[in-house]
Design a protein around this motif. Structure first.
Motif, PDB file in Angstrom:
ATOM      1  N   TRP A  32      10.443  11.422  -5.066  1.00  0.00           N
ATOM      2  CA  TRP A  32       9.408  10.687  -5.795  1.00  0.00           C
ATOM      3  C   TRP A  32       9.461   9.199  -5.453  1.00  0.00           C
ATOM      4  CZ3 TRP A  32       5.296  12.668  -7.904  1.00  0.00           C
ATOM      5  CH2 TRP A  32       5.327  13.984  -8.345  1.00  0.00           C
ATOM      6  N   PHE A  33      10.671   8.673  -5.268  1.00  0.00           N
ATOM      7  CA  PHE A  33      10.830   7.261  -4.910  1.00  0.00           C
ATOM      8  C   PHE A  33      10.186   6.980  -3.556  1.00  0.00           C
ATOM      9  CE2 PHE A  33      13.372   3.878  -2.869  1.00  0.00           C
ATOM     10  CZ  PHE A  33      13.066   2.841  -3.738  1.00  0.00           C
ATOM     11  N   ILE A  34      10.449   7.825  -2.583  1.00  0.00           N
ATOM     12  CA  ILE A  34       9.873   7.644  -1.249  1.00  0.00           C
ATOM     13  C   ILE A  34       8.356   7.784  -1.301  1.00  0.00           C
ATOM     14  CG2 ILE A  34       9.756   8.623   1.082  1.00  0.00           C
ATOM     15  CD1 ILE A  34      12.769   9.295   0.724  1.00  0.00           C
ATOM     16  N   GLY A  35       7.876   8.752  -2.059  1.00  0.00           N
ATOM     17  CA  GLY A  35       6.436   8.907  -2.222  1.00  0.00           C
ATOM     18  C   GLY A  35       5.792   7.686  -2.846  1.00  0.00           C
ATOM     19  N   ARG A  36       6.466   7.110  -3.823  1.00  0.00           N
ATOM     20  CA  ARG A  36       5.961   5.898  -4.474  1.00  0.00           C
ATOM     21  C   ARG A  36       5.928   4.732  -3.487  1.00  0.00           C
ATOM     22  NH1 ARG A  36       5.891   5.496  -9.958  1.00  0.00           N
ATOM     23  NH2 ARG A  36       7.519   7.059 -10.111  1.00  0.00           N
ATOM     24  N   LEU A  37       6.957   4.644  -2.619  1.00  0.00           N
ATOM     25  CA  LEU A  37       6.995   3.577  -1.619  1.00  0.00           C
ATOM     26  C   LEU A  37       5.843   3.685  -0.625  1.00  0.00           C
ATOM     27  CD1 LEU A  37      10.775   3.273  -0.686  1.00  0.00           C
ATOM     28  CD2 LEU A  37       9.434   1.809  -2.192  1.00  0.00           C
ATOM     29  N   ILE A  38       5.369   4.888  -0.398  1.00  0.00           N
ATOM     30  CA  ILE A  38       4.247   5.093   0.518  1.00  0.00           C
ATOM     31  C   ILE A  38       2.920   4.907  -0.207  1.00  0.00           C
ATOM     32  CG2 ILE A  38       3.064   6.804   1.959  1.00  0.00           C
ATOM     33  CD1 ILE A  38       5.918   7.982   2.480  1.00  0.00           C
ATOM     34  N   PHE A  39       2.789   5.486  -1.398  1.00  0.00           N
ATOM     35  CA  PHE A  39       1.509   5.515  -2.099  1.00  0.00           C
ATOM     36  C   PHE A  39       1.072   4.145  -2.628  1.00  0.00           C
ATOM     37  CE2 PHE A  39      -0.896   5.910  -6.057  1.00  0.00           C
ATOM     38  CZ  PHE A  39      -2.033   6.532  -5.562  1.00  0.00           C
ATOM     39  N   ILE A  40       1.949   3.420  -3.283  1.00  0.00           N
ATOM     40  CA  ILE A  40       1.557   2.174  -3.950  1.00  0.00           C
ATOM     41  C   ILE A  40       1.031   1.129  -2.946  1.00  0.00           C
ATOM     42  CG2 ILE A  40       2.331   0.237  -5.383  1.00  0.00           C
ATOM     43  CD1 ILE A  40       1.960   2.870  -6.909  1.00  0.00           C
ATOM     44  N   PRO A  41       1.725   0.845  -1.835  1.00  0.00           N
ATOM     45  CA  PRO A  41       1.139  -0.120  -0.882  1.00  0.00           C
ATOM     46  C   PRO A  41      -0.197   0.356  -0.307  1.00  0.00           C
ATOM     47  CG  PRO A  41       3.468   0.128  -0.457  1.00  0.00           C
ATOM     48  CD  PRO A  41       3.101   1.187  -1.452  1.00  0.00           C
ATOM     49  N   LEU A  42      -0.328   1.663  -0.050  1.00  0.00           N
ATOM     50  CA  LEU A  42      -1.606   2.171   0.448  1.00  0.00           C
ATOM     51  C   LEU A  42      -2.707   2.026  -0.599  1.00  0.00           C
ATOM     52  CD1 LEU A  42      -0.549   5.380   2.404  1.00  0.00           C
ATOM     53  CD2 LEU A  42      -1.359   3.199   3.325  1.00  0.00           C
ATOM     54  N   PHE A  43      -2.364   2.253  -1.859  1.00  0.00           N
ATOM     55  CA  PHE A  43      -3.314   2.087  -2.953  1.00  0.00           C
ATOM     56  C   PHE A  43      -3.763   0.630  -3.052  1.00  0.00           C
ATOM     57  CE2 PHE A  43      -4.231   1.264  -7.454  1.00  0.00           C
ATOM     58  CZ  PHE A  43      -5.257   2.178  -7.658  1.00  0.00           C
ATOM     59  N   VAL A  44      -2.820  -0.297  -2.992  1.00  0.00           N
ATOM     60  CA  VAL A  44      -3.143  -1.725  -3.052  1.00  0.00           C
ATOM     61  C   VAL A  44      -4.013  -2.118  -1.860  1.00  0.00           C
ATOM     62  CG1 VAL A  44      -2.137  -4.043  -2.899  1.00  0.00           C
ATOM     63  CG2 VAL A  44      -1.117  -2.343  -4.400  1.00  0.00           C
ATOM     64  N   LEU A  45      -3.692  -1.603  -0.690  1.00  0.00           N
ATOM     65  CA  LEU A  45      -4.479  -1.886   0.506  1.00  0.00           C
ATOM     66  C   LEU A  45      -5.908  -1.366   0.342  1.00  0.00           C
ATOM     67  CD1 LEU A  45      -4.467  -2.972   3.415  1.00  0.00           C
ATOM     68  CD2 LEU A  45      -3.774  -0.694   4.154  1.00  0.00           C
ATOM     69  N   GLY A  46      -6.057  -0.168  -0.182  1.00  0.00           N
ATOM     70  CA  GLY A  46      -7.387   0.392  -0.395  1.00  0.00           C
ATOM     71  C   GLY A  46      -8.200  -0.393  -1.402  1.00  0.00           C
ATOM     72  N   ILE A  47      -7.571  -0.798  -2.502  1.00  0.00           N
ATOM     73  CA  ILE A  47      -8.276  -1.585  -3.514  1.00  0.00           C
ATOM     74  C   ILE A  47      -8.690  -2.943  -2.950  1.00  0.00           C
ATOM     75  CG2 ILE A  47      -8.002  -2.768  -5.740  1.00  0.00           C
ATOM     76  CD1 ILE A  47      -8.421   0.241  -5.980  1.00  0.00           C
ATOM     77  N   SER A  48      -7.811  -3.592  -2.201  1.00  0.00           N
ATOM     78  CA  SER A  48      -8.167  -4.897  -1.629  1.00  0.00           C
ATOM     79  C   SER A  48      -9.280  -4.746  -0.593  1.00  0.00           C
ATOM     80  CB  SER A  48      -6.948  -5.590  -1.032  1.00  0.00           C
ATOM     81  OG  SER A  48      -6.475  -4.888   0.087  1.00  0.00           O
TER      82      SER A  48
END
Length: 58
Positions: A32-48
């Motif tokens: 879950w930690f590794i998944g979070r490390l991948i998902f959150i930056p991609l989410f921020v990138l998509g929102i920006s």
């Protein structure tokens, strides 16, 4: 990549590390930690990206 994009990704990664430490690593959930490390930056990138696209349309 622009400087603001890199900054957004780094901030997202820092948030993911802190959040993941308390939510996942303390409970032994490395996957879950590794998944979070991948998902959150991609989410921020998509929102920006969507935010910048919206500004260009107006």
């Amino acid at each position: 990549m622009s400087k603001s994009t890199v900054q957004s990704i780094v901030i997202g990664l820092i948030v993911a590390i802190i959040w993941g430490y308390f939510a996942d690593l303390k409970n032994g959930e490395i996957g879950w930690f590794i998944g979070r490390l991948i998902f959150i930056p991609l989410f921020v990138l998509g929102i920006s990206h969507l935010s910048r696209k919206s500004e260009k349309l107006n």
